[in-house]
Design an enzyme around this catalytic site. Structure first.
Site, short mmCIF file in Angstrom:
data_model
loop_
_atom_site.label_atom_id
_atom_site.label_comp_id
_atom_site.label_asym_id
_atom_site.label_seq_id
_atom_site.Cartn_x
_atom_site.Cartn_y
_atom_site.Cartn_z
CE1 TYR A 163 -3.69 2.61 1.07
CE2 TYR A 163 -1.83 3.58 2.24
CZ TYR A 163 -3.11 3.68 1.73
OH TYR A 163 -3.81 4.85 1.87
CD GLU A 182 -5.96 4.40 -0.81
OE1 GLU A 182 -6.01 4.91 0.33
OE2 GLU A 182 -6.92 3.79 -1.33
#
Length: 383
Positions: free
Chosen positions: A101, A189
């Site tokens: 991530y 993101e």
């Protein structure tokens, strides 16, 4: 402005972030063509701005054209948490070794950018933060100093990414920060950021929120606006350049300034009513803007009363009042209107409004008084 996954990947690609080869499709045959161009196997993905697509059947693997036709036909028109699938992204399938991530956003409290990296990708970052907060490496980035390669390496090491992924992750973090800063984003993101079985690191998903305040610098952003995602009121407001969010109440709200518009919604709730919308006309409370705002409010059949809440700063009260009077001559309003006008030259503005006041157009001295009157006219029991 939130981008769809395919738009986010297109945005990433502008800044050199590696993404999977793929194409957009609005029909089954377009999906097949996109799959042929990307190369089998492919993943057919619903394009909706909501999580849980896979669990809802909106993400499917296809090994040939027949499977693409089957999955595309099933996904197009699918309802995923209230979002109707109208568009697909078809991309070459990736052999994944590990998932990570990475993101950048603004930490307003710290007055700095916030970078986050985790070796636990592919799940909601909120879940990771709750169950294993130590698995997320965080770093505040000084906007004046920027984001260095050394900082990227520190993040990757603290997150515990394996040696095989570190160089690729460091490079992508630097590109991602450029996308965030130079691309005027509020959030970028990648979840998951993947290490492939071939040892490459690239973005398998993309979440991008662009800063609407920077839209004047980016005329190309117009291509990202999908007006079909809005309800009829929001489509009308967008077409007129208004900042509008539709709600479910009976009191239509027009205010100048986002903070005042939010406070107006709050005070309507406080006195026992329910706002029908959030509508910020900014500093331009002239006749054209006011007429457009009233037209949008008037298009909502649930609105039983309209609350115009204006605080004059640079915009003078008498100009606001003239704008309201002119607008009322251009738009036939179904619901009664309550006006609260304060600030610069408010007295002059109130005098102008007196000439058009009636049982359908009422001026009130304070925001609280005006909210109570609007709620009462909408049929509620004002507190």
């Amino acid at each position: 402005m939130d981008l769809f996954e395919y738009q986010g990947k297109q945005y990433f690609a502008r800044f050199g972030i590696p993404v999977s080869a793929g194409g957009v499709a609005d029909t089954v045959e377009e999906a097949v063509a996109a799959a042929e161009a990307a190369g089998y196997p492919v993943v057919v993905k619903a394009q909706v701005q909501v999580g849980g697509r896979g669990k809802a059947g909106g993400v499917k693997l296809a090994n040939d054209a027949e499977e693409v036709r089957l999955h595309a036909g099933n996904i197009l028109g699918l309802d995923i948490k209230g979002h109707l699938v109208r568009r697909l992204w078809v991309e070459h399938a990736t052999d994944i070794a590990e998932e990570y991530y990475a993101s950048f956003t603004l930490d307003r409290g710290a007055k700095a950018h916030l970078a986050m990296v985790s070796a636990k990708g592919g799940v909601e970052i909120e879940t990771v933060a709750e169950e294993d907060p130590g698995a997320i490496a965080r770093l505040h980035v000084d906007p004046a100093a920027g984001f260095s390669e050394a900082q990227a390496r520190r993040l990757v090491e603290e997150a515990g990414l394996p040696d095989a992924a570190r160089e690729g992750a460091v490079a992508i973090l630097q590109q991602l920060f450029r996308c965030y800063e130079e691309g005027d984003a509020d959030l970028v993101e990648i979840n998951p950021l993947v290490l492939t079985t071939e040892g490459r690191v690239h973005a398998l998903d993309a979440k991008v929120t662009l800063d609407d305040n920077a839209a004047f610098r980016h005329p190309e952003w117009d291509e990202y606006r999908d007006i079909d995602e809005f309800d009829e009121r929001e489509r009308l407001a967008r077409s007129k350049g208004l900042q509008y969010v539709g709600l479910d109440g009976e009191v239509g709200i027009i205010a100048n300034g986002a903070g005042l518009a939010m406070s107006t919604c709050d005070v309507v709730n406080q006195v026992g009513g329910s706002p029908a919308n959030f509508l910020d006309i900014g500093g331009g409370a002239n006749a054209e803007v006011m007429a457009n705002a009233l037209e949008v409010i008037n298009s909502d059949p649930k609105v039983k009363a309209i609350f115009i809440n204006i605080f004059g700063g640079i915009t003078r009260g008498e100009e606001v009042a003239k704008g309201i009077v002119t607008a009322l001559g251009r738009v036939t309003i179904e619901a009664p209107i309550v006006i609260r006008l304060d600030g610069t030259n408010a007295e002059e503005g109130r005098e102008i409004l007196k000439g058009v006041e009636s049982d359908r157009l009422i001026s009130q001295p304070t925001m609280l008084d005006a909210a109570r009157k609007a709620v009462s006219l909408a049929g509620g029991a004002a507190k």
